[in-house]
Write an enzyme that holds these catalytic residues in place. Structure first.
Site: not given
Length: 696
Positions: A365, A225, A475
């Site tokens: 909804r 990165g 990670e």
């Protein structure tokens, strides 16, 4: 003998006698609860009965205050700054190139305009740092990750692996993003196996320099990165090679970290000997410029070795406070555990956003209903409750578990207590793996729960799902991390039976391992009363029994297979068992943390709501693995059926306070951003119509 057998057969086929038996069991159960209360001082917590079948009244303000945490003020500052800057908000459709530039502008604006500088908190107050990171991720997940690369990975490696000279030289420039940097660990051929990295750093005593080399294409640093576009420095992990005066020529001192400039500070041109390539368009996180780095005899000063755990003198002499390569390696990786803590914490933040959108939409909804009557909310359907309510309960459970993790990590950074270091290492590995895997699956379920409207990019499920997906891999790959948890459990299990001590995470194994491995009580295995099933002691006992049994059987299997297959072969043969063991242990820790959080809640109505949600989390997990409990007669068929029925009923009860529960996450509409995630159907449909061009 024949008469006795005949009587027994007749009794078993008599429905009246069977009902009498069940009645007797229930009476014994109630009497036992009166004589021997199952709640202990450690888990004492008021039981909220569902008997009244009434909706709970929740003080939403008090629940919100309990959920907000200590550092909401700094998050509000981040939210309001980006709300006031439409030019810094990420549009729905954006090219990779523009997204990368926007993320860099977002980072610079946060630091230089909003005046929020995360770097000082990386070591001094990690709780504040993670709160800022979560808020940045709510603006754009790519922005949150880019912030993490700059401060947690690149900056954190300098602070945690370097010494005072490095802090003095680099801190301010990293803080102000004058020195944007990378974290160059992963290679094309090596990711999780960090000790297998092939990049080399050879000391040259004639020039007092290290020479960084990529010996083969498999050693190219990959997925780095900040490397493709913005980075000027990289923390490069490489094998330290020292010259010797014997036939070997060089001595391998293990993996160390080095600060390597990769671009010119003024012209931004790539430096001599450094080759940078762009990893290109990705499934998600396209605001982060991942690149690949190759080094050809790149020379750096000796002071660029991050020398906290090992140093090289001018004459080439190596010194370290740690005696072996393995201990130095463990210490190095131990200092980098903050990345896992941050990902677990941020993953919960993403889950909160998705659950909020899906539940709010499901509340307003309406679809179908009884003949000639109004349509009903889709969240009134049991199938929809089954999808979303256990997920909402899990979000609450993960919230408290990751708060605990950050608290432990912060304390570890202050005290450097060895027991706490081991505890944080295991807990961060387990929670990062478990939470990110769960969130990844849940994002798809949330999308499906919103039907066609969930497929619209403006409603965010697609970007959240794609951006979060990699959380399962970087990670530490989740499968690898769970193996670390299993390995630690087995180590603790061995020490338990050789007189050793157990770290905090494994306390329940130390205190009551034998009890959890004892034969199930045939009476309690049939108890099916609601008070019993909602008793925190029963829930924790069930979770811990499963973990203890899995641990014991794993140890036995490994010992058996190692005789013929060796240790590696035995581990591989039992791998699925070990992964299940690790997940079971993490679920036990999560439940224990949730129970304590309920107990500590000062407001009675909030405590009742949290108890309801905690019970749903526990019952849902038990039911999902009911086969394990049935196979060992821990739960009789009638009890298993009662757990299933209670899980469905708790989902219904949680549905009744869903609005209050998601509102307590305290995420403003400008943070949620999805039109169908608005708090009312009028707002939701209005914004949705406007988005596609309809006028008011």
């Amino acid at each position: 003998m024949e008469s006795s057998s005949s009587s027994s057969s007749s009794l078993n086929s008599n429905p009246t006698a069977e009902n009498d038996d069940q009645t007797t069991v229930r009476r014994i159960q109630r009497l036992s609860l009166h004589l021997n209360p199952t709640l202990t001082d450690n888990t004492a917590i008021e039981l909220v009965t569902c008997a009244a079948r009434a909706k709970l009244n929740v003080n939403e303000t008090q629940l919100t205050l309990y959920m907000r945490g200590k550092h909401r003020d700094v998050q509000e500052k981040v939210y309001e700054f980006f709300r006031s800057r439409p030019d810094l908000q990420t549009p729905i459709e954006i090219s990779t190139e523009k997204h990368r530039e926007l993320c860099m502008k977002q980072l610079l604006a946060l630091v230089r305009e909003a005046g929020i500088k995360p770097f000082k908190y990386v070591v001094d107050d990690p709780f504040v740092y993670f709160a800022i990171g979560e808020a940045a991720g709510s603006v754009d997940v790519s922005f949150g990750i880019k912030l993490g690369v700059q401060y947690s990975l690149w900056g954190g490696s300098v602070l945690n692996l370097g010494t005072k000279k490095h802090r003095d030289k680099y801190f301010d420039a990293i803080d102000n993003v004058e020195y944007p940097g990378c974290f160059a660990m992963t290679e094309l051929h090596h990711g999780s196996n960090v000790q297998g990295l092939q990049t080399v750093a050879t000391f040259d005593p004639l020039t007092d320099e290290f020479v960084i080399d990529t010996p083969n294409d498999g050693a190219i640093k990959w997925w780095i990165g900040n490397a493709a576009v913005h980075g000027k420095f990289a923390t490069v992990f490489a094998k330290l090679m020292l010259p010797t005066h014997d036939a070997r020529g060089f001595s391998d001192m293990g993996v160390h970290a080095f600060i390597v400039p990769i671009r010119d500070m003024i012209t931004h041109e790539t430096l001599s000997g450094v080759e940078i390539q762009d990893c290109g368009h990705k499934v998600g996180l396209n605001g982060v410029d991942n690149g690949a780095l190759r080094f050809r005899a790149v020379r750096i000063p000796r002071d660029n070795l991050l020398n906290r755990f090992g140093d090289v003198a001018r004459d080439g002499t190596y010194t370290s406070s740690l005696p072996t390569i393995n201990k130095r390696f463990a210490a190095t990786l131990g200092e980098l555990v903050g990345g896992r803590v941050g990902l677990a914490y941020s993953s919960v933040g993403i889950l909160k956003v998705a659950v909020t959108i899906a539940t709010r939409y499901s509340l307003f909804r309406q679809q179908f209903g009884p003949p000639k009557q109004a349509e009903i909310s889709i969240l009134d359907y049991q199938s929809h409750q089954h999808k979303l309510m256990p997920m909402l309960a899990s979000t609450y459970a993960f919230h408290f578990a990751t708060l605990l993790l950050v608290e432990k990590y912060s304390e570890m950074k202050k005290t450097h207590d060895e027991e706490l270091v081991a505890d944080v290492h295991a807990l961060s590995a387990g929670l990062k793996a478990y939470v990110t895997s769960y969130t990844s699956k849940s994002l798809s379920i949330c999308r499906e729960a919103c039907g066609g409207h969930g497929y619209a990019a403006v409603n965010r499920f697609g970007s959240l799902r794609n951006d979060h997906d990699i959380f399962q891999t970087f990670e530490g790959d989740n499968t690898v991390l769970l193996q670390q948890v299993a390995a630690d459990l087995l180590k603790q299990y061995k020490e338990k039976f050789t007189g050793g001590t157990l770290t905090v995470t494994w306390n329940y194994l130390r205190e009551s391992m034998n009890a959890y491995l004892s034969q199930p009580n045939p009476l309690t295995s049939r108890w099916e009363g609601e008070d019993h099933l909602r008793d925190p002691k029963f829930q924790l006992d069930a979770f811990r029994y499963r973990t203890s049994r899995l641990l014991q059987s794993a140890a036995v299997r490994l010992q058996k297979h190692s005789k013929n297959l060796g240790s590696f072969g035995a581990w591989n043969r039992c791998l699925n068992h070990l992964l299940t063991l690790a997940e079971s242990h993490i679920e036990s820790v999560i439940l224990e943390t949730f129970i304590k959080a309920v107990k500590n809640c000062p407001d009675a109505s909030s405590r009742a709501a949290l108890k309801l949600v905690c019970d749903l989390y526990a019952m849902d997990r038990i039911w999902n693995d009911i086969g394990t409990y049935r196979n060992v007669d821990y739960m009789a068929p009638n009890k298993a059926k009662a757990i299933h029925k209670l899980t469905e009923y708790l989902s219904f009860q949680v549905r009744n306070i869903t609005k209050e529960l998601v509102d307590a996450f305290d995420m403003p509409d400008h943070v949620i951003r999805a039109p169908i995630g608005k708090q009312t159907p009028v707002e939701a449909y209005s914004e949705y119509r406007q988005h596609v061009g309809f006028q008011m």
